[in-house]
Design a protein around this motif. Sequence first.
Motif, PDB file in Angstrom:
ATOM      1  N   ALA A   7     -10.482   0.516   4.340  1.00 53.61           N
ATOM      2  CA  ALA A   7     -11.259  -0.158   3.293  1.00 53.61           C
ATOM      3  C   ALA A   7     -10.742  -1.564   3.030  1.00 53.61           C
ATOM      4  CB  ALA A   7     -11.214   0.665   2.011  1.00 53.61           C
ATOM      5  N   ARG A   8      -9.423  -1.735   3.077  1.00 51.82           N
ATOM      6  CA  ARG A   8      -8.869  -3.024   2.658  1.00 51.82           C
ATOM      7  C   ARG A   8      -8.683  -4.019   3.787  1.00 51.82           C
ATOM      8  NH1 ARG A   8      -4.062  -2.219  -1.566  1.00 51.82           N
ATOM      9  NH2 ARG A   8      -4.127  -4.473  -1.357  1.00 51.82           N
ATOM     10  N   PHE A   9      -8.449  -3.533   5.005  1.00 43.49           N
ATOM     11  CA  PHE A   9      -8.102  -4.491   6.061  1.00 43.49           C
ATOM     12  C   PHE A   9      -9.071  -4.521   7.230  1.00 43.49           C
ATOM     13  CE2 PHE A   9      -4.193  -3.198   3.901  1.00 43.49           C
ATOM     14  CZ  PHE A   9      -3.740  -4.423   3.471  1.00 43.49           C
ATOM     15  N   GLN A  10     -10.084  -3.671   7.204  1.00 40.57           N
ATOM     16  CA  GLN A  10     -11.067  -3.623   8.294  1.00 40.57           C
ATOM     17  C   GLN A  10     -10.409  -3.728   9.671  1.00 40.57           C
ATOM     18  OE1 GLN A  10     -11.635  -6.436   5.919  1.00 40.57           O
ATOM     19  NE2 GLN A  10     -12.114  -4.728   4.596  1.00 40.57           N
ATOM     20  N   ALA A  15      -9.447  -7.282  -1.286  1.00 37.30           N
ATOM     21  CA  ALA A  15      -8.986  -5.986  -0.788  1.00 37.30           C
ATOM     22  C   ALA A  15      -7.682  -6.146  -0.026  1.00 37.30           C
ATOM     23  CB  ALA A  15     -10.040  -5.368   0.116  1.00 37.30           C
ATOM     24  N   THR A  54      -7.604   5.783   4.843  1.00 35.74           N
ATOM     25  CA  THR A  54      -8.839   5.350   4.182  1.00 35.74           C
ATOM     26  C   THR A  54      -8.638   3.989   3.527  1.00 35.74           C
ATOM     27  OG1 THR A  54      -9.055   7.674   3.602  1.00 35.74           O
ATOM     28  CG2 THR A  54     -10.663   6.162   2.656  1.00 35.74           C
ATOM     29  N   GLU A  55      -7.488   3.869   2.852  1.00 35.42           N
ATOM     30  CA  GLU A  55      -7.227   2.607   2.154  1.00 35.42           C
ATOM     31  C   GLU A  55      -7.100   1.449   3.137  1.00 35.42           C
ATOM     32  OE1 GLU A  55      -4.092   2.708  -0.771  1.00 35.42           O
ATOM     33  OE2 GLU A  55      -3.902   0.530  -0.650  1.00 35.42           O
ATOM     34  N   VAL A  88       0.843  -1.177   0.000  1.00 34.60           N
ATOM     35  CA  VAL A  88       0.000   0.000   0.000  1.00 34.60           C
ATOM     36  C   VAL A  88       0.876   1.223   0.000  1.00 34.60           C
ATOM     37  CG1 VAL A  88      -2.230  -0.575   0.988  1.00 34.60           C
ATOM     38  CG2 VAL A  88      -0.228  -0.553   2.424  1.00 34.60           C
ATOM     39  N   THR A 115     -11.757   2.202  -2.652  1.00 37.21           N
ATOM     40  CA  THR A 115     -12.009   3.488  -2.003  1.00 37.21           C
ATOM     41  C   THR A 115     -12.839   4.412  -2.891  1.00 37.21           C
ATOM     42  OG1 THR A 115      -9.827   4.225  -2.751  1.00 37.21           O
ATOM     43  CG2 THR A 115     -10.005   3.449  -0.490  1.00 37.21           C
ATOM     44  N   ALA A 166       0.867  -2.739   6.102  1.00 38.63           N
ATOM     45  CA  ALA A 166       0.256  -1.464   5.763  1.00 38.63           C
ATOM     46  C   ALA A 166       0.479  -0.453   6.875  1.00 38.63           C
ATOM     47  CB  ALA A 166      -1.222  -1.655   5.503  1.00 38.63           C
ATOM     48  N   LEU A 220      -0.972  -9.086   7.188  1.00 41.85           N
ATOM     49  CA  LEU A 220      -0.965  -8.161   6.060  1.00 41.85           C
ATOM     50  C   LEU A 220      -1.164  -6.726   6.538  1.00 41.85           C
ATOM     51  CD1 LEU A 220      -3.089 -10.149   3.502  1.00 41.85           C
ATOM     52  CD2 LEU A 220      -0.642  -9.851   3.532  1.00 41.85           C
TER      53      LEU A 220
END
Lengths: 294, 278, 204
Positions: free
Chosen positions: C66-69, B232, C62-63, B9, B262, C7, C3
Amino acid sequence: MGDTLLRAPTDRRYRLKKIWDRWVPFILSLGLFFAILTVVALLFTVVTTGFHRISWNLILNYPSANPYEAGMRSAILGSIFTVGLSALICIPLSIATAIYLIEYAKGRRFSEVLSYNIANLAGVPSIVFGVVGLGFLVYGLGLGRSVISGAFTLSVLILPLVTITCVEALRTVPDDLRFGAYALGATTLQVVSKIVLPRSLPMMLTGGILGISRALGEAAPILVISGLIFIREDPVSLFSKFTVMPLQLYNWISRPQAAFIELSSAGIIVLLLILLALNSAAIASRQWLMKRVI
Amino acid sequence: MEIDYKKVVSKDVTDLGLFKDSDVVIKTEDLYVSYRDKLAIDRINLEFYKGYITAIIGPSGCGKSTLLRSLNRMNDLIQGAKVGGKVYFNGVDIYSKEIDPVFIRSRIGMVFQRPNPFPFSVFENVAFGLRVNGFKLTKEELRARVKDSLEKAALWDEVKDRLDAHAYSLSGGQQQRLCIARAIAIEPEVILLDEPTVSLDPLSTAKIEELLRSIKNDYTIILVTHNMLQAARVSDITAVMMPDENMVGRIIEYGATSEIFTKPKDKRTEDYISGRIG
Amino acid sequence: MRLIDIAISSLTDKLKEMYPLSEKAVSLAIEAFRNSVDLNAEVYHLAEQLRGIHHEVSRLMTEIIARFQPVASDLRYIRACGEISYGFYRYGRYAYDITTAISLFGDVKSCDWEKIDKASEQVRTMMKMSMEAFEKRDISLAREVIKMDDGIDRLYREYLREIITGNGDKRCDLARLLVMRYLERIGDHATAIAESVLFIVTGP
């Protein structure tokens, strides 16, 4: 409130339902009961008439006009020769056919037609195979009334049965395993030889042994092929004359003397024991192989 | 193994334009697949890049697995399946006549929904691919290769003392990692995964997701999943598939995962990933 | 390694990148002001850099959500990172605001800067301590920062009273007041960062 949910309803329809539920298994098992009863009755008759006549003579002696000396040595050897030979012919052939049908020609029209015909073949009366064998093998090819003619006829007779079991055995191998192997770049031959066959072999062998049991009990086609019931010599080559156990029993039963009837009962016990041994062998070998492969 | 988190990311994966520099390993052109004359997927135009994980997501029955199977000619084994259009693997159309599907499958590995280890020992499972592909290896080389593959699949520590144990004695998650090790062993360029964690518990799932991230730099990984959260978490690029009014699966959106999750461009993607449909 | 850890560590890296920039911006701005050197362009550049990274951090947050809750401590950490990044961004912004006034005031070198130097020293210590508290997840250090903020507030109020009642040089008074005011704001943000550290460690 709570206990009304737990209390069973007491109306008539509910009681009737309970009664049915209890009795249906008994009604359904009636069929099984009759089958078992018949077998037990049969065994009882055979054992009571023939048990005291079981002796080494029965196995080691040649047939004779004297019921107290007569044995079925030639018939036992004939059975072992013909049926063994037919298994050697039939089992590889069946496995090959099944592999072709399932692994190579799957989904093709030709394979479907073939499958239907194999199933039909399994329903043909065994005497028909005998007559075809007589015409084609004995006279047509000039093989004579020999062990080899009998073996070929028997192998064709049990071929559909064994092939169908082999097909079923291949179907029990999950496609997941095949796809897994294909996805690693295996060829169809490698998939069959390394994955599919090892896994389905136990079930195939069981099918083979069931086929052999069937062949052992067949009298009609051999009667047509061999034509002989009374033989006082061992089958020594593929082209020897021969007889088989069911024919020998048939011969004894058709004699008037009571001693021969007893002898035939004893013979039936021997035949049944051999069949029982074969079936046990089938089960044991399957268990053993399953443990090794799976 | 060191994980290059910058690639997971950060701004360098937000824009698909940035992938264009990497090698396109597989590229489809107007790919379609039909089953018994009924179109299943149509007009698929995608590119898959080396070193990145591409996820294909979409509702059940939209043809994700069909698409995946057409990338390594596994559809050849499905009765009634017909593939049209082009699939280029390193620039070569894998459906052209002179291409041997067996060779294609040895270069493009596949892992399936349910773990499907072969009924052999752990060791033999990994060695299977090497044996059938005729790798000429000494005993030591074979052993080293098996060890290496199991290590990459994050399974070595758990099975190093029982390489001769039957594969079925492993847990479901271990079996699936064994299947991944098996695929890695023959050093394919591409690994296709068809919902690899659908039958596994969350912990095993997490292990497999981590392992995919740790090996991704060496491969082109294509992951089909109907668990969009998995896509995701794991993927760099996401393709969203959706059946149209005739139930023919199509790609409705394709882009960097960080963007898709997003600010999706397509309303249907938005509805799907936010759980309003499907 | 999970993961999400991958991040999150890239998020942490961004904050670590921001702190020296904001530190430099604040020091430069105060030095420049009291010595009447025009460093507006240089500080502007730093402030813009901080704004860019802050924007990047927001996008990353935000990412990650969104991606990893993220849940529990992950979620708290990510929220706090947003808070902290905003603080760094504001440091830069105030530094820039200080430098924009330099040309307006002209020469203020000869003013008495003693009190301001003391306050600026204290605020910079708070900045440093709050960052250290964040890096080490040190709640006692964070609590100390919060306590220090009261001191700054008191200094600010005292100084304000002094100006209102006294009759010193207007230019010098205003110049010092302006800097004092920004220092008080910066101290507030350092306190917010320290509170974020408490939030990460102990929860709301």
